[in-house]
Motif scaffolding. Structure first.
Motif, mmCIF file in Angstrom:
data_model
loop_
_atom_site.group_PDB
_atom_site.id
_atom_site.type_symbol
_atom_site.label_atom_id
_atom_site.label_comp_id
_atom_site.label_asym_id
_atom_site.label_seq_id
_atom_site.Cartn_x
_atom_site.Cartn_y
_atom_site.Cartn_z
ATOM 1 N N UNK A 116 49.647 50.236 28.858
ATOM 2 C CA UNK A 116 48.662 50.636 27.854
ATOM 3 C C UNK A 116 48.334 52.125 27.861
ATOM 4 N N UNK A 117 48.548 52.777 29.000
ATOM 5 C CA UNK A 117 48.104 54.163 29.160
ATOM 6 C C UNK A 117 49.182 55.017 29.822
ATOM 7 N N UNK A 118 49.092 56.319 29.587
ATOM 8 C CA UNK A 118 49.869 57.284 30.354
ATOM 9 C C UNK A 118 49.109 57.532 31.663
ATOM 10 N N UNK A 119 49.812 57.456 32.788
ATOM 11 C CA UNK A 119 49.163 57.565 34.096
ATOM 12 C C UNK A 119 49.595 58.836 34.822
ATOM 13 N N UNK A 120 48.608 59.460 35.517
ATOM 14 C CA UNK A 120 48.841 60.715 36.233
ATOM 15 C C UNK A 120 48.055 60.712 37.542
ATOM 16 N N UNK A 121 48.430 61.635 38.441
ATOM 17 C CA UNK A 121 47.680 61.857 39.676
ATOM 18 C C UNK A 121 47.360 63.336 39.781
ATOM 19 N N UNK A 122 46.099 63.654 40.081
ATOM 20 C CA UNK A 122 45.693 65.027 40.393
ATOM 21 C C UNK A 122 44.894 64.981 41.688
ATOM 22 N N UNK A 123 45.346 65.724 42.691
ATOM 23 C CA UNK A 123 44.715 65.689 44.011
ATOM 24 C C UNK A 123 44.632 67.089 44.595
ATOM 25 N N UNK A 124 43.701 67.276 45.518
ATOM 26 C CA UNK A 124 43.549 68.563 46.203
ATOM 27 C C UNK A 124 44.415 68.658 47.460
ATOM 28 N N UNK A 131 46.687 70.765 44.553
ATOM 29 C CA UNK A 131 46.208 72.085 44.946
ATOM 30 C C UNK A 131 47.350 72.952 45.477
ATOM 31 N N UNK A 132 48.253 72.334 46.242
ATOM 32 C CA UNK A 132 49.316 73.094 46.879
ATOM 33 C C UNK A 132 50.271 73.769 45.924
ATOM 34 N N UNK A 133 50.342 73.305 44.678
ATOM 35 C CA UNK A 133 51.292 73.870 43.725
ATOM 36 C C UNK A 133 50.920 75.296 43.308
ATOM 37 N N UNK A 134 49.664 75.485 42.922
ATOM 38 C CA UNK A 134 49.242 76.788 42.405
ATOM 39 C C UNK A 134 48.014 77.341 43.119
ATOM 40 N N UNK A 135 47.503 76.606 44.117
ATOM 41 C CA UNK A 135 46.276 77.003 44.837
ATOM 42 C C UNK A 135 45.112 77.214 43.874
ATOM 43 N N UNK A 136 45.024 76.337 42.894
ATOM 44 C CA UNK A 136 43.929 76.448 41.939
ATOM 45 C C UNK A 136 43.026 75.219 42.050
ATOM 46 N N UNK A 137 41.765 75.345 41.623
ATOM 47 C CA UNK A 137 40.818 74.237 41.778
ATOM 48 C C UNK A 137 41.206 73.008 40.974
ATOM 49 N N UNK A 138 40.673 71.863 41.393
ATOM 50 C CA UNK A 138 41.054 70.592 40.780
ATOM 51 C C UNK A 138 40.764 70.557 39.290
ATOM 52 N N UNK A 139 39.631 71.118 38.862
ATOM 53 C CA UNK A 139 39.315 71.063 37.428
ATOM 54 C C UNK A 139 40.414 71.737 36.613
ATOM 55 N N UNK A 140 40.986 72.836 37.150
ATOM 56 C CA UNK A 140 42.041 73.527 36.425
ATOM 57 C C UNK A 140 43.320 72.709 36.409
#
Length: 214
Positions: A110-118, A143-152
């Motif tokens: 039903x949905x597109x699924x993603x993961x965002x983690x620090x 976080x490890x990809x670009x060292x940017x905050x989770x909201x970004x």
């Protein structure tokens, strides 16, 4: 848990630790091994300590664990901990929350699924590979990809995949603050590591509750 969110969203972005699995025992084992090899690290690392800092950015975690260290020595501790963490998790994994796989399989229809983690780079990939979930999620960011905050990172996922009505599922105040800052409503996973002061759109007491409300 009587909220009905059916047909209101096009995608679900998940936090990982405290939402999809609990890896605190093995992460603590990895960081403790690093601590024991580095004489300048004072304090033991326990699963309770790991769970108390879950959701923080990886750099901030080690500032919290060893504020007395110089940046050079802290980075050495962090790098060794990160290496041992992936080594141990790649073989021993973490504890999946009950109903994870059938719940995700249902939601994927039903949905597109993603993961965002620090977390650090490689951590989400380890979770996906160990549990044969690569085809379940359309994408992920950490976080490890670009060292940017989770909201970004949430904003980037929304933008990169052209999501129009995403919802975030997380278990800490940091998750709620990040989702809110990104302009994405959040479902609070009350079974996880934290508490939330705010107004999540729904609260779930087990992961499978998503099958009822979504």
């Amino acid at each position: 848990m009587s909220t009905d969110l059916k047909d209101k969203y096009d995608s679900i972005i998940f936090d990982l630790d405290g939402t999809l699995w609990d890896s605190t025992v093995n992460v603590a084992k990895a960081w403790q091994r690093a601590k024991e090899e580095l004489p300048f690290v004072k304090d033991d690392v326990t699963p309770e300590i790991v769970s108390s800092i879950a959701g923080m950015a990886y750099d901030a975690i080690f500032e919290k664990l060893a504020p007395y260290l110089s940046e050079e020595k802290r980075n050495e501790f962090k790098a060794l901990s990160a290496r041992y963490e992936l080594n141990i998790l790649n073989t021993e994994g973490g504890e999946l929350y009950p109903g994870l796989v059938p719940t995700l399989r249902y939601l994927k229809t039903k949905y597109k699924l993603f993961v965002v983690s620090n977390c650090q780079c490689g951590y989400i990939e380890t979770f996906l590979n160990l549990n044969d979930l690569n085809e379940t999620f359309m994408g992920h960011q950490c976080y490890g990809t670009k060292s940017q905050p989770k909201f970004q990172n949430i904003i980037d996922v929304v933008h990169d995949f052209e999501l129009t009505k995403p919802v975030y599922v997380g278990d800490t105040q940091g998750d709620y603050d990040s989702a809110t800052k990104a302009g994405v409503p959040m479902i609070f996973a009350a079974y996880g590591f934290g508490e939330v002061n705010g107004k999540p759109i729904a609260t779930i007491n087990q992961l499978s509750d998503l099958k009822t409300i979504m």
